[in-house]
Design a protein around this motif. Structure first.
Motif, PDB file in Angstrom:
ATOM      1  N   GLY A 151      25.544 -49.017  44.630  1.00 48.02           N
ATOM      2  CA  GLY A 151      24.480 -49.311  44.352  1.00 48.02           C
ATOM      3  C   GLY A 151      23.541 -50.588  45.293  1.00 48.02           C
ATOM      4  O   GLY A 151      24.285 -51.174  46.247  1.00 48.02           O
ATOM      5  N   VAL A 152      21.636 -49.751  45.170  1.00 41.78           N
ATOM      6  CA  VAL A 152      21.346 -51.517  45.680  1.00 41.78           C
ATOM      7  C   VAL A 152      21.184 -52.074  45.490  1.00 41.78           C
ATOM      8  O   VAL A 152      21.039 -52.430  43.982  1.00 41.78           O
ATOM      9  CB  VAL A 152      20.040 -50.642  45.985  1.00 41.78           C
ATOM     10  N   SER A 153      21.512 -53.163  46.253  1.00 44.43           N
ATOM     11  CA  SER A 153      21.891 -54.993  45.430  1.00 44.43           C
ATOM     12  C   SER A 153      20.569 -55.578  46.418  1.00 44.43           C
ATOM     13  O   SER A 153      19.839 -55.539  47.215  1.00 44.43           O
ATOM     14  CB  SER A 153      22.984 -55.769  46.147  1.00 44.43           C
TER      15      SER A 153
ATOM     16  N   LEU B 178      15.888 -45.100  46.455  1.00 46.32           N
ATOM     17  CA  LEU B 178      15.296 -45.970  46.324  1.00 46.32           C
ATOM     18  C   LEU B 178      15.388 -46.857  47.381  1.00 46.32           C
ATOM     19  O   LEU B 178      14.153 -47.943  47.623  1.00 46.32           O
ATOM     20  CB  LEU B 178      16.159 -47.293  45.225  1.00 46.32           C
ATOM     21  N   LEU B 179      16.504 -46.429  49.091  1.00 41.85           N
ATOM     22  CA  LEU B 179      16.281 -47.281  50.351  1.00 41.85           C
ATOM     23  C   LEU B 179      14.851 -46.428  50.923  1.00 41.85           C
ATOM     24  O   LEU B 179      14.263 -47.420  52.026  1.00 41.85           O
ATOM     25  CB  LEU B 179      17.739 -45.848  50.151  1.00 41.85           C
ATOM     26  N   GLY B 180      14.642 -44.919  50.360  1.00 41.49           N
ATOM     27  CA  GLY B 180      13.853 -44.068  51.047  1.00 41.49           C
ATOM     28  C   GLY B 180      12.416 -45.311  50.453  1.00 41.49           C
ATOM     29  O   GLY B 180      11.330 -45.137  51.370  1.00 41.49           O
TER      30      GLY B 180
ATOM     31  N   ARG C 274      25.336 -36.796  44.999  1.00 45.01           N
ATOM     32  CA  ARG C 274      25.420 -37.973  45.312  1.00 45.01           C
ATOM     33  C   ARG C 274      24.662 -39.191  44.617  1.00 45.01           C
ATOM     34  O   ARG C 274      24.099 -38.294  43.791  1.00 45.01           O
ATOM     35  CB  ARG C 274      25.137 -37.785  47.265  1.00 45.01           C
ATOM     36  N   ASP C 275      24.617 -39.691  44.927  1.00 42.04           N
ATOM     37  CA  ASP C 275      23.168 -41.366  43.876  1.00 42.04           C
ATOM     38  C   ASP C 275      21.830 -41.176  44.844  1.00 42.04           C
ATOM     39  O   ASP C 275      21.365 -42.088  45.648  1.00 42.04           O
ATOM     40  CB  ASP C 275      23.978 -42.122  44.553  1.00 42.04           C
ATOM     41  N   GLU C 276      21.573 -39.721  43.973  1.00 47.10           N
ATOM     42  CA  GLU C 276      19.816 -39.549  44.047  1.00 47.10           C
ATOM     43  C   GLU C 276      19.634 -40.719  43.940  1.00 47.10           C
ATOM     44  O   GLU C 276      17.838 -41.029  44.817  1.00 47.10           O
ATOM     45  CB  GLU C 276      19.457 -38.648  43.458  1.00 47.10           C
ATOM     46  N   TYR C 277      19.450 -41.114  42.881  1.00 45.96           N
ATOM     47  CA  TYR C 277      18.552 -42.851  42.777  1.00 45.96           C
ATOM     48  C   TYR C 277      18.328 -43.809  43.880  1.00 45.96           C
ATOM     49  O   TYR C 277      17.826 -44.219  44.726  1.00 45.96           O
ATOM     50  CB  TYR C 277      18.801 -43.373  41.210  1.00 45.96           C
TER      51      TYR C 277
ATOM     52  N   ARG D 198      17.402 -39.570  53.019  1.00 49.46           N
ATOM     53  CA  ARG D 198      16.865 -40.150  51.773  1.00 49.46           C
ATOM     54  C   ARG D 198      15.807 -40.526  51.422  1.00 49.46           C
ATOM     55  O   ARG D 198      14.579 -41.372  50.940  1.00 49.46           O
ATOM     56  CB  ARG D 198      17.282 -42.094  52.558  1.00 49.46           C
ATOM     57  N   ARG D 199      14.757 -39.870  52.442  1.00 47.22           N
ATOM     58  CA  ARG D 199      12.989 -39.992  52.315  1.00 47.22           C
ATOM     59  C   ARG D 199      12.823 -39.352  51.105  1.00 47.22           C
ATOM     60  O   ARG D 199      13.063 -37.880  50.842  1.00 47.22           O
ATOM     61  CB  ARG D 199      12.340 -39.133  53.313  1.00 47.22           C
TER      62      ARG D 199
END
Length: 309
Positions: free
Chosen positions: A29-31, A219-221, A212-215, A282-283
């Protein structure tokens, strides 16, 4: 290289199989770091001793069990290692159960681990794995990890075995606490037929690579676009689903599922365009414009240095 996080042995009867445990999963996950709103300096979480009125290092702490208010017994690593239980250094198999008839208790998994046998125990390890797989059995075991004894299951998995730590039965909440009056619900025959058609239209072979983890990607995009100076637009709210007419909702869902399957099948047969968009980009639509159209990159302001005394 993977690092073993536990060493011990599988034990059942008089058989001992030395093994190592490795975490089978990892979080991606994004931390985020916590920053001070005014200066964007990274916040430090410090350990404070109110008795001496000082901040201390984590290495200066010990375990303490509270006997009475403000009265503690210090428990050391040696004390934990001296606990008179076989499961401190072994995966103690209690019994074998048929996988198809296993209790629902094994559905409540805490963490999964891969097992690796020591070279001297490979023959016994793979013998156990083969017997479990051929007879459709699962081992129910106990093991001490992280300062507590845990219930676990042991299953053949790919080229190894998978140990899954489980919740104890008294840790699992009863569904009796929920309001689930299934006997009071009337299902019409036409609704059941349509529901079966919907399930059939969405049934297929499970391909983990298709998910895949689309969220996380979206979010990274957004983070990348914001760092480049883009203005992030809030996506339009999705229309609320109307569930007043169950039959109409089922019919529409069946049609959509069939159309989606046909589209996937057509896409699988069509050749991939050279230089086309990569799968899993990721865009997002909100940030799909080129950097030139988004404006100058946002200035990334470094945190201010703390003032020295």
């Amino acid at each position: 290289m993977a690092r073993a996080m536990w060493k011990g042995a599988i034990e059942f009867g008089l058989v001992t199989i030395p093994v190592k445990l490795y975490l089978a999963t990892e979080s991606k996950g994004v931390s985020f770091h916590m920053l001070h709103d005014e200066c964007h300096g990274r916040i430090q979480m410090k350990t404070y001793c109110p008795t001496d009125d000082v901040f201390i290092e984590r290495g200066d702490t010990v375990r303490g069990f509270e006997l009475a208010p403000a009265q503690y017994v210090v428990v050391t690593d040696d004390d934990l290692a001296a606990v008179p239980l076989k499961t401190v250094r072994s995966i103690q198999i209690e019994q074998f159960v048929p996988v198809a008839e296993d209790s629902q208790t094994t559905h409540f998994i805490k963490q999964a681990y891969y097992l690796e046998p020591e070279p001297v125990a490979r023959r016994a390890f793979f013998l156990l794995k083969q017997v479990l797989a051929e007879r459709g059995l699962r081992a129910i075991a106990k093991i001490v990890m992280k300062d507590r004894e845990q219930l676990a299951s042991l299953d053949p998995f790919a080229s190894t075995m998978l140990l899954s730590t489980l919740h104890w039965p008294d840790e699992i909440r009863s569904v009796g606490d929920l309001t689930l009056p299934e006997s009071d619900v009337e299902i019409k025959p036409a609704e059941r037929v349509m529901a079966e058609q919907l399930v059939a239209a969405m049934t297929g072979e499970f391909d983990p690579a298709a998910y895949r983890d689309e969220y996380r990607e979206a979010l990274l995009g957004i983070i990348e676009a914001k760092a480049a100076g883009a203005e992030i637009a809030e996506p339009a709210a999705a229309p609320a689903a109307k569930l007043t007419d169950l039959m109409a909702a089922l019919e529409a869902s069946v049609a959509a599922a069939k159309a989606s399957r046909a589209e996937r099948n057509a896409g699988a047969l069509a050749p991939s365009p050279i230089g086309g968009p990569r799968k899993g980009t990721r865009r997002t639509a909100a940030v799909a414009a080129e950097p030139e159209a988004q404006g100058a990159p946002a200035e990334l302001v470094p945190a201010r240095r703390r003032k020295s005394a």
